[in-house]
Structures are given as C-alpha cells and as structure tokens.
Design a protein around this motif. Structure first.
Motif, mmCIF file in Angstrom:
data_model
loop_
_atom_site.group_PDB
_atom_site.id
_atom_site.type_symbol
_atom_site.label_atom_id
_atom_site.label_comp_id
_atom_site.label_asym_id
_atom_site.label_seq_id
_atom_site.Cartn_x
_atom_site.Cartn_y
_atom_site.Cartn_z
ATOM 1 N N ARG A 167 0.857 -1.194 0.000
ATOM 2 C CA ARG A 167 0.000 0.000 0.000
ATOM 3 C C ARG A 167 0.890 1.240 0.000
ATOM 4 N NH1 ARG A 167 -4.016 -0.076 4.840
ATOM 5 N NH2 ARG A 167 -4.492 -2.087 3.907
ATOM 6 N N PHE A 180 -2.335 -2.026 -8.504
ATOM 7 C CA PHE A 180 -2.974 -1.362 -7.368
ATOM 8 C C PHE A 180 -2.630 -2.098 -6.077
ATOM 9 C CE2 PHE A 180 -6.887 1.289 -8.874
ATOM 10 C CZ PHE A 180 -6.015 2.152 -9.527
ATOM 11 N N SER A 210 -7.359 -0.081 -2.425
ATOM 12 C CA SER A 210 -7.161 0.859 -3.521
ATOM 13 C C SER A 210 -8.408 0.925 -4.390
ATOM 14 C CB SER A 210 -5.967 0.427 -4.371
ATOM 15 O OG SER A 210 -5.562 1.449 -5.246
ATOM 16 N N PRO A 212 -6.423 5.724 -5.246
ATOM 17 C CA PRO A 212 -5.492 4.642 -5.549
ATOM 18 C C PRO A 212 -4.221 4.687 -4.706
ATOM 19 C CG PRO A 212 -5.288 6.351 -7.195
ATOM 20 C CD PRO A 212 -6.416 6.770 -6.290
ATOM 21 N N ASN A 213 -3.644 3.537 -4.537
ATOM 22 C CA ASN A 213 -2.278 3.400 -4.042
ATOM 23 C C ASN A 213 -1.641 2.264 -4.818
ATOM 24 O OD1 ASN A 213 -2.282 0.795 -2.255
ATOM 25 N ND2 ASN A 213 -4.120 1.917 -1.626
#
Length: 374
Positions: free
Chosen positions: A127, A195, A199, A204-205
């Motif tokens: 993440r 992703f 997310s 998003p991350n």
C-alpha cells in the motif's frame, strides 16, 4: 527527450508558463511518508544444516517463516513486516544483523548476517504512494500511529506530499494503467505490480517491489509513534506528459485535504494541501541560545527518527531528520512552521517533501543518462 522534475514543472505553472508543458516529455514525481504496508522477503543460507525452521528473528524482531520448507538444507525463506522501520534501515545500511532460528526440533541456531550475506532481500509494498491522504484530529486524547505522542483535542497531524505525489499527477481510468511502471523505491529501481490493498480509482495506491540491496538508506527508516514503530519510504515515478497533461497542472491549492476524526475516519471538514505545504519549513531551525542544558534533552528523547543528538553541549540534527516538527512541539530551541488545517494547528507531519524531491531529481538524472528505461 526533455525530462523535468515535478517541482520544476510546478514552478512554471505558478509563473503562468503552463504552455511550456508541451515542450516536456516526462515529469519525475515523488512522495515520501509513512507507508505501513511494507514487507521484506528474505532468503538465508545458514552454515548449519537443520530439518526446517519454525521461528526466525532478526535482532529479536520476529518474522514469519515460509513459504518454501527448504527441508534439510539449512536454508530459510522468511517475511518481515510490522515494526520494521529501524531494522530495514540497518539492513540497507549494511549493518550486521543477529539472526536466530528455532527449528521444528527445538534447536536454536544463531548467526550474523548482513545485506551481502542475504541471498535474497526484496521489499514489497502492499500500500504505497497513496494519492495523498488525510489530516487527523480526535475528540479525545489518544495514542495513535498518526502522531509521535497522544493526539490531543484541538491538534492535527497529516500525511501526503500534495502536488508532487505521483498518483496526483496521473489520470488513471483503469487499475491496469499503472501495471509495469518503473521508477525508484528508496533509490533502487522498482516495478509497480499494480494497485495496492484498499485501492480504488478514486483513492489509488500502489503495490511496488524493489531489491533492498540496491537501496539508499537515506530514503527509508523508522518513525516512532505513540501507537508503535512505523516505517517511511520514498517513491519516485515518471509521468508521461502526453497521457497526463491535465493532471500535471494541479497545484496544492487544487488538491483537497480532508480533516477526519481518528475514530471511524468521519470527515469533519475539508482543507487543501496548500494549507500545510505553502509557507512552511521543510526542516527545523535551531536557536541554541534558548537551550537550558536539561539533564535529559526532550527533543533528542522525542525525535521519531532518532535524528537529534546532543553532544558536548552541542545540538546536531542528522540527515535522519524527517521534518516532522515534533522537536518544535517539545522544545523552544527548535522552530518549524507546519501550517494548520481547518483552524487546527499541525503538530506532527508524517510526509517529507525534502526526501521526495531529492529522489525525483535522482530519477530525472538516471532517465537522462539512460540508466533507467521507462
């Protein structure tokens, strides 16, 4: 190919020269901050044969054995995560690590390893590089990973690098748009796997992998909080101007920063990243004449990254400084402007633009030299 760093681009936009963006091919963006979803995957070859490892410890921090059994080989695959910030920094620095294995037969085996002796040492972020984040406050004093001390009523902390964040400068229409991107993670060439967890297209991350053997220890480390030890990382990614032109025009004043209640993340109000990144200090200033020579230096004792040292009545701030502002919170010798959000004073900052901008500059250099293909 013309490559510029994200701060160079944003300066053009602030100077009303945004039309020059069409002369640019690639912008190197970056972010640095607490990234809890950090894990390390290691493979070790011991000098002693044993049937199978049951438990493993690096400097008394317990990891998870697996996934391969490596039966009767004296080898171990293992994963470390959680409170590993200072441990991973020491590993990347090349320091000796005391490794202890408890076998399934109850034997205890102990050896010294370092980064060169690890056959595999890779970081995977589950993440990373959130498209900015949140500011936190609380309706009661409470311990939290979002502050060095208990977060008090009337205070706030925040994360997110605002306008220089990679994902803030991209237009993502599908989760597969990010798969295969190459950039730098803590100075090592990295690959975006896709992703990350929790997310979405709106928030998003990224899931990112890189070899810890190629990392620079300056870009990662531990961060003490009232909720435990966290880890910070630095990510830099190139952005194609042709694909993301409109997103690249955004400035801090265009990016919302929600203020939320720590309990449940209920949104209380909205500020902007300009509230916390404009007219602030990236590092503290020292006013040594105000030092009272306390028996215990509160700033040294409280620093989340162990960056403050007091030796022979001299105060030194090392390169481990994160610019979090905690020293100014506990001692008048240190002054640092952190801004405020929705009328609340920021008392702990958990993102570091200085590190991020340095890695963006490094990425630009490597792309121009042809050392990193994008």
């Amino acid at each position: 190919m013309k490559v510029v760093t994200v701060d160079e681009l944003k300066k053009l936009i602030r100077n009303n020269e945004e039309d020059k963006i069409d002369e640019i091919d690639v912008v190197t963006t970056a972010t640095c901050g607490i990234m809890s979803g950090t894990s390390g995957i290691f493979h070790l070859n011991f000098n002693t044969l044993f049937r199978r490892a049951k438990k493993i410890f690096f400097n008394d921090i317990e990891g998870v054995v697996g996934v391969c059994p490596n039966e009767y080989l004296g080898r171990v695959d293992c994963i470390f995560f959680g409170e590993v910030g200072f441990l991973f920094k020491d590993i990347v620095k090349g320091k000796d690590i005391d490794v202890k294995v408890i076998t399934d037969e109850g034997k205890e085996i102990e050896e010294i390893f370092n980064i060169e002796k690890f056959e595999t040492a890779k970081m995977i972020g589950t993440r990373f590089a959130f498209k900015n984040y949140l500011a936190f406050t609380s309706n009661k004093e409470t311990a939290t990973i979002f502050h060095r001390f208990k977060l008090k009523i009337g205070e706030a902390s925040f994360s997110g690098c605002g306008e220089i964040n990679p994902l803030e400068n991209m237009i993502i229409k599908d989760k597969n748009d990010v798969v295969g991107l190459r950039g730098l993670l803590n100075g090592a060439e990295c690959l975006v796997l896709g992703f990350g967890t929790r997310s979405s297209l709106e928030k998003p991350n990224l899931m990112i992998s890189a070899n810890m053997k190629d990392m620079d220890s300056y870009y990662l480390g531990g961060f003490l909080t009232s909720g435990g030890i966290e880890i910070y990382n630095t990510v830099a990614l190139p952005v194609d101007v042709r694909k993301h032109r409109e997103a690249l025009k955004k400035l801090d004043k265009d990016i919302p920063l929600p203020l939320v209640n720590l309990f449940g993340r209920e949104i209380i109000d909205y500020g902007k990243y300009s509230d916390v990144w404009e007219n602030v200090d990236l590092r503290p200033k020292i006013y040594i004449e105000k030092c009272k020579n306390c028996n215990i230096c509160k700033a040294e004792e409280s620093c989340p990254t162990n960056a403050i040292k007091k030796e022979n009545n001299k105060i030194i701030i090392t390169e481990d400084c994160f610019g979090c502002g905690v020293c100014g919170y506990v001692c008048e010798v240190f002054k640092i402007r952190l801004g405020e959000i929705c009328g609340l004073k920021i008392t702990c900052r958990q993102s570091d633009r200085k590190r991020a901008l340095k890695l963006a500059k490094e990425l630009k250099k490597r792309i121009i030299k042809g050392e990193l293909s994008i």
